[in-house]
Design a protein around this motif. Structure first.
Motif, PDB file in Angstrom:
ATOM      1  N   PHE A  18       0.835  -1.208   0.000  1.00  0.00           N
ATOM      2  CA  PHE A  18       0.000   0.000   0.000  1.00  0.00           C
ATOM      3  C   PHE A  18       0.871   1.261   0.000  1.00  0.00           C
ATOM      4  CE2 PHE A  18      -3.377  -2.936   1.524  1.00  0.00           C
ATOM      5  CZ  PHE A  18      -4.285  -2.662   0.512  1.00  0.00           C
ATOM      6  N   GLY A  19       2.043   1.163   0.632  1.00  0.00           N
ATOM      7  CA  GLY A  19       2.994   2.285   0.596  1.00  0.00           C
ATOM      8  C   GLY A  19       3.424   2.555  -0.839  1.00  0.00           C
ATOM      9  N   ALA A  20       3.746   1.491  -1.566  1.00  0.00           N
ATOM     10  CA  ALA A  20       4.149   1.634  -2.971  1.00  0.00           C
ATOM     11  C   ALA A  20       3.008   2.233  -3.796  1.00  0.00           C
ATOM     12  CB  ALA A  20       4.552   0.274  -3.537  1.00  0.00           C
ATOM     13  N   LEU A  21       1.783   1.801  -3.483  1.00  0.00           N
ATOM     14  CA  LEU A  21       0.599   2.319  -4.187  1.00  0.00           C
ATOM     15  C   LEU A  21       0.431   3.820  -3.916  1.00  0.00           C
ATOM     16  CD1 LEU A  21      -1.319   0.630  -5.908  1.00  0.00           C
ATOM     17  CD2 LEU A  21      -2.868   0.516  -3.946  1.00  0.00           C
ATOM     18  N   GLY A  22       0.628   4.197  -2.654  1.00  0.00           N
ATOM     19  CA  GLY A  22       0.516   5.612  -2.270  1.00  0.00           C
ATOM     20  C   GLY A  22       1.560   6.461  -2.977  1.00  0.00           C
ATOM     21  N   PHE A  23       2.793   5.991  -2.995  1.00  0.00           N
ATOM     22  CA  PHE A  23       3.860   6.773  -3.637  1.00  0.00           C
ATOM     23  C   PHE A  23       3.731   6.728  -5.169  1.00  0.00           C
ATOM     24  CE2 PHE A  23       5.620   6.645   0.608  1.00  0.00           C
ATOM     25  CZ  PHE A  23       6.066   7.951   0.740  1.00  0.00           C
ATOM     26  N   TYR A  24       3.044   5.701  -5.678  1.00  0.00           N
ATOM     27  CA  TYR A  24       2.750   5.657  -7.115  1.00  0.00           C
ATOM     28  C   TYR A  24       1.807   6.814  -7.485  1.00  0.00           C
ATOM     29  CZ  TYR A  24      -0.206   4.295 -11.087  1.00  0.00           C
ATOM     30  OH  TYR A  24      -0.955   4.296 -12.236  1.00  0.00           O
ATOM     31  N   GLN A  25       0.859   7.107  -6.580  1.00  0.00           N
ATOM     32  CA  GLN A  25      -0.058   8.239  -6.826  1.00  0.00           C
ATOM     33  C   GLN A  25       0.722   9.553  -6.852  1.00  0.00           C
ATOM     34  OE1 GLN A  25      -3.108   7.895  -7.723  1.00  0.00           O
ATOM     35  NE2 GLN A  25      -3.311   5.716  -7.282  1.00  0.00           N
ATOM     36  N   VAL A  26       1.712   9.666  -5.945  1.00  0.00           N
ATOM     37  CA  VAL A  26       2.566  10.862  -5.925  1.00  0.00           C
ATOM     38  C   VAL A  26       3.353  10.927  -7.246  1.00  0.00           C
ATOM     39  CG1 VAL A  26       4.515  11.989  -4.758  1.00  0.00           C
ATOM     40  CG2 VAL A  26       2.784  10.763  -3.400  1.00  0.00           C
ATOM     41  N   PHE A  27       3.925   9.778  -7.641  1.00  0.00           N
ATOM     42  CA  PHE A  27       4.722   9.662  -8.871  1.00  0.00           C
ATOM     43  C   PHE A  27       3.898  10.133 -10.085  1.00  0.00           C
ATOM     44  CE2 PHE A  27       6.120   7.205 -12.556  1.00  0.00           C
ATOM     45  CZ  PHE A  27       7.499   7.268 -12.485  1.00  0.00           C
ATOM     46  N   ARG A  79      10.330  13.036 -10.678  1.00  0.00           N
ATOM     47  CA  ARG A  79       9.521  11.915 -10.201  1.00  0.00           C
ATOM     48  C   ARG A  79      10.304  10.992  -9.279  1.00  0.00           C
ATOM     49  NH1 ARG A  79       5.853   9.980 -15.353  1.00  0.00           N
ATOM     50  NH2 ARG A  79       3.935  10.856 -14.539  1.00  0.00           N
ATOM     51  N   PHE A  80      11.628  11.095  -9.339  1.00  0.00           N
ATOM     52  CA  PHE A  80      12.447  10.250  -8.463  1.00  0.00           C
ATOM     53  C   PHE A  80      12.165  10.533  -6.986  1.00  0.00           C
ATOM     54  CE2 PHE A  80      14.917  14.090  -9.029  1.00  0.00           C
ATOM     55  CZ  PHE A  80      15.434  14.340  -7.769  1.00  0.00           C
ATOM     56  N   VAL A  81      11.598  11.732  -6.715  1.00  0.00           N
ATOM     57  CA  VAL A  81      11.249  12.086  -5.329  1.00  0.00           C
ATOM     58  C   VAL A  81      10.259  11.062  -4.755  1.00  0.00           C
ATOM     59  CG1 VAL A  81      10.076  13.822  -3.891  1.00  0.00           C
ATOM     60  CG2 VAL A  81      11.692  14.541  -5.667  1.00  0.00           C
ATOM     61  N   ALA A  82       9.324  10.585  -5.595  1.00  0.00           N
ATOM     62  CA  ALA A  82       8.347   9.588  -5.132  1.00  0.00           C
ATOM     63  C   ALA A  82       9.043   8.271  -4.793  1.00  0.00           C
ATOM     64  CB  ALA A  82       7.292   9.365  -6.206  1.00  0.00           C
ATOM     65  N   VAL A  83      10.036   7.903  -5.593  1.00  0.00           N
ATOM     66  CA  VAL A  83      10.788   6.661  -5.336  1.00  0.00           C
ATOM     67  C   VAL A  83      11.577   6.809  -4.029  1.00  0.00           C
ATOM     68  CG1 VAL A  83      12.527   5.071  -6.238  1.00  0.00           C
ATOM     69  CG2 VAL A  83      10.944   6.195  -7.805  1.00  0.00           C
ATOM     70  N   LEU A  84      12.198   7.979  -3.864  1.00  0.00           N
ATOM     71  CA  LEU A  84      12.945   8.229  -2.617  1.00  0.00           C
ATOM     72  C   LEU A  84      11.999   8.240  -1.419  1.00  0.00           C
ATOM     73  CD1 LEU A  84      15.520  11.005  -3.651  1.00  0.00           C
ATOM     74  CD2 LEU A  84      15.939   8.584  -3.208  1.00  0.00           C
ATOM     75  N   GLY A  85      10.804   8.798  -1.638  1.00  0.00           N
ATOM     76  CA  GLY A  85       9.790   8.838  -0.574  1.00  0.00           C
ATOM     77  C   GLY A  85       9.429   7.439  -0.117  1.00  0.00           C
ATOM     78  N   TYR A  86       9.200   6.526  -1.079  1.00  0.00           N
ATOM     79  CA  TYR A  86       8.878   5.139  -0.731  1.00  0.00           C
ATOM     80  C   TYR A  86      10.054   4.492   0.006  1.00  0.00           C
ATOM     81  CZ  TYR A  86       8.326   0.139  -1.046  1.00  0.00           C
ATOM     82  OH  TYR A  86       8.275  -1.192  -0.712  1.00  0.00           O
ATOM     83  N   ALA A  87      11.267   4.777  -0.486  1.00  0.00           N
ATOM     84  CA  ALA A  87      12.462   4.174   0.135  1.00  0.00           C
ATOM     85  C   ALA A  87      12.578   4.616   1.604  1.00  0.00           C
ATOM     86  CB  ALA A  87      13.712   4.566  -0.644  1.00  0.00           C
TER      87      ALA A  87
END
Lengths: 240, 71
Positions: A152-161, A168-176
């Motif tokens: 669900f975290g990945a799904l949430g950051f996918y919405q940000v992405f 867009r790398f900010v969303a990947v860093l956010g998930y990390a």
């Protein structure tokens, strides 16, 4: 729609059978060794006797369990394939890759990392002999919770992405950052490992190979089938 | 003149019925392989299913190999 569902289930089931075959070749020797240790414990404690009757029952029981690798692989593969198909259906336009085959492989890699690899790093697979039956509910709860939080975290950051126009790398860093925090905060597996380290580590390595083979297979099979059959292609009448 | 032409609809969605079918298959499959301790067969065999653990034994090796906590 039936073609859509058929592709999803067929690719999941096939990848699951491949997973089962890899397990039969690589994981079973470790399982046999681990169950052998359990048997020795039972003989030592008097819970079972080292008799020909014991071994006859044991081999028939192990044949049932080993046969189950393929059936359970097919069921598990179909189930995970269903989830894969749902996510692909919603995300196919934003996934990287210039073909559906590449997009499916990209999604398989993302799901492998978020739903398997990271949870595996926190709660790695264990062979029989490791695991206190008293803590099974807690361990199941921790494992499922971690996978759900990661997914669900990945799904949430996918919405940000999706909403970001640039950087867009900010969303990947956010998930990390998010999953690293969860990784540290979640409790450890409560069970002490008393089995030999080479058995446990070897088992974990082949378990990783098996599940990774599944994700690679589901991405490849699904991608090729989708690319070839394109279930969202429809006929439209055109007037010219 | 009219003719029929195939085009690709690039809509990102899943039909509701398909979503329901796939979600049900996902939940059922994960439960059976990862967590069943006699629940499914208890519908037919009652309490005895929790002692026999047929599904648990059948999925035992995959349960360990796929990383689920088993026992």
């Amino acid at each position: 729609m039936s073609l859509f569902i058929t592709i999803i289930l067929l690719s999941g089931c096939s990848a699951g059978v491949i997973h089962g075959l890899v397990n039969l070749a690589l994981v079973e020797p470790y399982l046999d060794k681990a169950i052998g240790i359990e048997n020795q414990h039972m003989f030592a404690s008097g819970e079972a006797k080292d008799t020909s009757q014991f071994w006859a029952e044991y081999y028939s029981y192990r044949a049932w369990q080993k046969g189950g690798q393929l059936l359970a692989g097919a069921i598990l593969g179909t189930a995970i394939g269903a989830l894969f198909g749902i996510v692909f259906g919603y995300a196919k336009n934003i996934l990287p890759g210039n073909s559906f085959a590449k997009k499916a492989l990209a999604l398989a890699a993302i799901m492998w990392i978020t739903l398997y690899l990271i949870p595996f790093a926190k709660y790695p697979a264990n062979p029989p002999t490791v695991g206190d039956p008293e803590t099974i509910l807690l361990r199941q709860m921790l494992y499922v919770s971690f996978i759900a939080i990661s997914g669900f975290g990945a799904l949430g950051f996918y919405q940000v992405f999706r909403r970001l126009k640039s950087k867009r790398f900010v969303a990947v860093l956010g998930y990390a950052g998010f999953i690293a925090t969860v990784f540290v905060v979640m409790p450890q597996n409560p069970d002490a490992i008393t089995a030999p380290a080479d058995l446990v580590n070897g088992f974990r390595a082949v378990s990783l190979v098996g599940v990774s083979a599944f994700w690679l297979s589901v991405g490849l099979i699904f991608g090729v089938l989708w690319q070839k059959l394109q279930p969202d292609r429809v006929k439209q009448a055109r007037f010219q | 003149m009219s003719f029929s032409k195939e085009i690709t609809i690039a809509k990102s969605s899943v039909p509701k019925v398909a979503l329901l079918v796939l979600a049900t298959i996902f939940a059922f499959g994960i439960f059976e392989v990862g967590f069943d301790q006699g629940q499914l067969f208890s519908i037919v065999f009652g309490e005895q299913a929790y002692a026999d653990l047929y599904i648990h034994e059948l999925t035992h090796d995959m349960r360990h190999a796929a990383g689920f906590p088993c026992h």
